[in-house]
Write a protein that holds these residues in place. Structure first.
Motif, PDB file in Angstrom:
ATOM      1  N   GLY A  78       0.819  -1.207   0.000  1.00  0.00           N
ATOM      2  CA  GLY A  78       0.000   0.000   0.000  1.00  0.00           C
ATOM      3  C   GLY A  78       0.852   1.256   0.000  1.00  0.00           C
ATOM      4  N   ASP A  79       1.884   1.275   0.852  1.00  0.00           N
ATOM      5  CA  ASP A  79       2.806   2.412   0.897  1.00  0.00           C
ATOM      6  C   ASP A  79       3.485   2.613  -0.455  1.00  0.00           C
ATOM      7  N   PHE A  80       3.877   1.510  -1.069  1.00  0.00           N
ATOM      8  CA  PHE A  80       4.566   1.566  -2.360  1.00  0.00           C
ATOM      9  C   PHE A  80       3.656   2.182  -3.431  1.00  0.00           C
ATOM     10  N   LEU A  81       2.382   1.780  -3.446  1.00  0.00           N
ATOM     11  CA  LEU A  81       1.450   2.320  -4.429  1.00  0.00           C
ATOM     12  C   LEU A  81       1.194   3.807  -4.193  1.00  0.00           C
ATOM     13  N   PHE A  82       1.082   4.219  -2.933  1.00  0.00           N
ATOM     14  CA  PHE A  82       0.927   5.645  -2.640  1.00  0.00           C
ATOM     15  C   PHE A  82       2.151   6.427  -3.125  1.00  0.00           C
ATOM     16  N   ALA A  83       3.345   5.879  -2.871  1.00  0.00           N
ATOM     17  CA  ALA A  83       4.575   6.552  -3.286  1.00  0.00           C
ATOM     18  C   ALA A  83       4.673   6.633  -4.805  1.00  0.00           C
ATOM     19  N   LYS A  84       4.347   5.538  -5.472  1.00  0.00           N
ATOM     20  CA  LYS A  84       4.380   5.517  -6.937  1.00  0.00           C
ATOM     21  C   LYS A  84       3.400   6.533  -7.524  1.00  0.00           C
ATOM     22  N   SER A  85       2.182   6.565  -6.970  1.00  0.00           N
ATOM     23  CA  SER A  85       1.179   7.505  -7.479  1.00  0.00           C
ATOM     24  C   SER A  85       1.638   8.945  -7.264  1.00  0.00           C
ATOM     25  N   SER A  86       2.302   9.209  -6.145  1.00  0.00           N
ATOM     26  CA  SER A  86       2.807  10.564  -5.878  1.00  0.00           C
ATOM     27  C   SER A  86       3.899  10.953  -6.867  1.00  0.00           C
ATOM     28  N   TRP A  87       4.727  10.003  -7.218  1.00  0.00           N
ATOM     29  CA  TRP A  87       5.811  10.287  -8.177  1.00  0.00           C
ATOM     30  C   TRP A  87       5.231  10.623  -9.546  1.00  0.00           C
ATOM     31  N   TYR A  88       4.265   9.810 -10.001  1.00  0.00           N
ATOM     32  CA  TYR A  88       3.637  10.085 -11.299  1.00  0.00           C
ATOM     33  C   TYR A  88       2.833  11.384 -11.254  1.00  0.00           C
ATOM     34  N   LEU A  89       2.241  11.674 -10.100  1.00  0.00           N
ATOM     35  CA  LEU A  89       1.486  12.912  -9.933  1.00  0.00           C
ATOM     36  C   LEU A  89       2.393  14.126 -10.104  1.00  0.00           C
ATOM     37  N   ALA A  90       3.554  14.080  -9.461  1.00  0.00           N
ATOM     38  CA  ALA A  90       4.505  15.196  -9.584  1.00  0.00           C
ATOM     39  C   ALA A  90       4.937  15.399 -11.026  1.00  0.00           C
ATOM     40  N   ASN A  91       5.023  14.310 -11.772  1.00  0.00           N
ATOM     41  CA  ASN A  91       5.481  14.396 -13.161  1.00  0.00           C
ATOM     42  C   ASN A  91       4.414  14.925 -14.122  1.00  0.00           C
ATOM     43  N   LEU A  92       3.200  15.187 -13.619  1.00  0.00           N
ATOM     44  CA  LEU A  92       2.206  15.866 -14.452  1.00  0.00           C
ATOM     45  C   LEU A  92       2.552  17.348 -14.618  1.00  0.00           C
ATOM     46  N   ASN A  93       3.425  17.848 -13.718  1.00  0.00           N
ATOM     47  CA  ASN A  93       3.894  19.235 -13.794  1.00  0.00           C
ATOM     48  C   ASN A  93       2.745  20.241 -13.777  1.00  0.00           C
ATOM     49  N   ASN A  94       1.767  19.989 -12.918  1.00  0.00           N
ATOM     50  CA  ASN A  94       0.663  20.928 -12.729  1.00  0.00           C
ATOM     51  C   ASN A  94       0.429  21.050 -11.230  1.00  0.00           C
ATOM     52  N   LEU A  95       0.837  22.178 -10.660  1.00  0.00           N
ATOM     53  CA  LEU A  95       0.829  22.335  -9.208  1.00  0.00           C
ATOM     54  C   LEU A  95      -0.567  22.211  -8.621  1.00  0.00           C
ATOM     55  N   GLU A  96      -1.586  22.764  -9.305  1.00  0.00           N
ATOM     56  CA  GLU A  96      -2.948  22.680  -8.771  1.00  0.00           C
ATOM     57  C   GLU A  96      -3.409  21.228  -8.702  1.00  0.00           C
ATOM     58  N   VAL A  97      -3.120  20.446  -9.727  1.00  0.00           N
ATOM     59  CA  VAL A  97      -3.508  19.035  -9.729  1.00  0.00           C
ATOM     60  C   VAL A  97      -2.747  18.274  -8.653  1.00  0.00           C
ATOM     61  N   VAL A  98      -1.469  18.585  -8.475  1.00  0.00           N
ATOM     62  CA  VAL A  98      -0.680  17.950  -7.412  1.00  0.00           C
ATOM     63  C   VAL A  98      -1.316  18.220  -6.048  1.00  0.00           C
ATOM     64  N   LYS A  99      -1.723  19.465  -5.816  1.00  0.00           N
ATOM     65  CA  LYS A  99      -2.348  19.818  -4.536  1.00  0.00           C
ATOM     66  C   LYS A  99      -3.671  19.065  -4.343  1.00  0.00           C
ATOM     67  N   LEU A 100      -4.467  18.982  -5.398  1.00  0.00           N
ATOM     68  CA  LEU A 100      -5.768  18.315  -5.291  1.00  0.00           C
ATOM     69  C   LEU A 100      -5.624  16.844  -4.936  1.00  0.00           C
ATOM     70  N   LEU A 101      -4.742  16.140  -5.616  1.00  0.00           N
ATOM     71  CA  LEU A 101      -4.599  14.693  -5.366  1.00  0.00           C
ATOM     72  C   LEU A 101      -3.798  14.404  -4.101  1.00  0.00           C
ATOM     73  N   SER A 102      -2.880  15.302  -3.734  1.00  0.00           N
ATOM     74  CA  SER A 102      -2.163  15.129  -2.465  1.00  0.00           C
ATOM     75  C   SER A 102      -3.127  15.262  -1.291  1.00  0.00           C
ATOM     76  N   GLN A 103      -4.093  16.174  -1.424  1.00  0.00           N
ATOM     77  CA  GLN A 103      -5.099  16.341  -0.372  1.00  0.00           C
ATOM     78  C   GLN A 103      -5.896  15.059  -0.176  1.00  0.00           C
ATOM     79  N   VAL A 104      -6.133  14.341  -1.261  1.00  0.00           N
ATOM     80  CA  VAL A 104      -6.877  13.072  -1.183  1.00  0.00           C
ATOM     81  C   VAL A 104      -6.160  12.094  -0.258  1.00  0.00           C
ATOM     82  N   ILE A 105      -4.854  11.984  -0.420  1.00  0.00           N
ATOM     83  CA  ILE A 105      -4.082  11.033   0.402  1.00  0.00           C
ATOM     84  C   ILE A 105      -4.169  11.418   1.876  1.00  0.00           C
ATOM     85  N   VAL A 106      -4.123  12.732   2.158  1.00  0.00           N
ATOM     86  CA  VAL A 106      -4.307  13.215   3.531  1.00  0.00           C
ATOM     87  C   VAL A 106      -5.706  12.848   4.032  1.00  0.00           C
ATOM     88  N   ASP A 107      -6.714  13.076   3.182  1.00  0.00           N
ATOM     89  CA  ASP A 107      -8.099  12.803   3.578  1.00  0.00           C
ATOM     90  C   ASP A 107      -8.326  11.321   3.860  1.00  0.00           C
TER      91      ASP A 107
END
Length: 322
Positions: free
Chosen positions: A115-144
């Motif tokens: 589970g940790d590995f999948l969260f980390a992988k998703s975060s890495w791919y998220l950062a590579n979208l190079n869109n700060l607003e989208v990064v913030k939106l999906l990062s908030q999901v993991i917190v939630d």
């Protein structure tokens, strides 16, 4: 009743590509970790969340969707899958979608790491979208997701839990991912802030309706249809809408919950009280209200096959009860 697969026909090809990509995206070097992470991808889930991302993407793009839209859908499914792996460990669930859970097949330690590995992988791919607003939106999901699990753990067998607290927990555990990923798809399409807000609220209300319906089915479905033991939430002390409404009519139910169904027939008595109450009917009405709101938020979108599928999906979620 129309199947959920048929509703996704506008993005059928997109989902086929997503399925092919998910296993490649996991890319774990260790065979056991790969097998554990891959386990749920093979479990035949409905892929509701990535389908919504793809439908929103197509409903908001004048031409074809981009590679970033597709990657967002894949990230959404990775985050969801990671949360399921952890949920099953916390709930000590033996089955998920009718097959053995990751932790029951590989052990708790591997399941938590997967589970940790999948969260980390998703975060890495998220950062590579190079869109700060989208990064913030999906990062908030993991917190939630973490916040929702904490709230659920602290409110076990708490008969004083309010409906508002239940809906807040449901938002964190289920609706946040749908809401924020829907908005993120719109952001990648370059929609206006007003439309992005409507997309967020569509996902929020759809997600809440989905969770409420799931909670009703825990009392009206069977182990075979649910893919897990019926009434498992109540048994574990997770009090949902049907229970909270029933508590208003059945004072003795609070006593059974307070002693955590310690007596042999306590759980059966509690289930009978819930069935005799208006709890399930009131929960149906609550789910219907959220599906109505979700559909209203789609009015900002131009007419299209994908918009119609998003509207039909809201209706489908409610029809699961009948």
């Amino acid at each position: 009743m129309t199947s959920v697969t048929a509703l996704f026909s506008p993005v059928e090809d997109d989902l086929r590509v997503l399925n092919q990509n998910l296993r490649e995206l996991v890319g774990a070097r260790h065979p056991i970790l790969f097998a554990a992470a891959d386990h749920l991808f093979q479990a035949g889930g409905k892929q509701l969340r990535p389908a919504i991302v793809l439908l929103v993407s197509r409903a908001t793009m004048p031409g074809d969707i981009t590679a970033r839209h597709r990657r967002l859908a894949e990230i959404t499914e990775m985050i969801h899958t990671a949360s399921l792996v952890h949920d099953d460990v916390l709930d000590e669930s033996e089955l998920r979608r009718g097959i053995p859970t990751v932790h029951s097949s590989f052990g708790n330690r591997v399941a938590v790491l997967a589970g940790d590995f999948l969260f980390a992988k998703s975060s890495w791919y998220l950062a590579n979208l190079n869109n700060l607003e989208v990064v913030k939106l999906l990062s908030q999901v993991i917190v939630d997701l973490a916040e929702g699990e904490i709230q659920q753990g602290l409110s076990r067998f708490d008969a004083d839990l309010s409906l508002e607290a239940y809906l807040e927990k449901s938002y964190y555990k289920t609706a946040s991912l749908i809401a924020n990923s829907s908005k993120a798809a719109g952001v990648l399409s370059g929609v206006s802030p007003e439309m992005a807000n409507h997309l967020y609220h569509y996902g929020r209300d759809l997600g809440l309706a989905f969770q409420i319906v799931d909670d009703i089915l825990d009392f009206t479905g069977t182990t075979e249809t649910l893919g897990k033991p019926a009434a498992s939430d109540l048994r574990s002390g997770n009090l949902t809408a049907p229970v909270l409404y029933a508590l208003e009519e059945q004072p003795l139910l609070e006593t059974l919950i307070a002693r955590e169904f310690a007596e042999p027939d306590d759980l059966d008595r509690a289930l009978a009280m819930i069935q005799e109450s208006n709890g399930i009917d009131r929960s149906r009405a609550l789910a219907a209200e959220h599906t109505r709101k979700a559909i209203e938020h789609l009015e900002c979108l131009p007419a299209s096959e994908s918009r119609q599928a998003l509207s039909d999906l809201a209706d489908y979620i409610l029809r699961r009860l009948y």
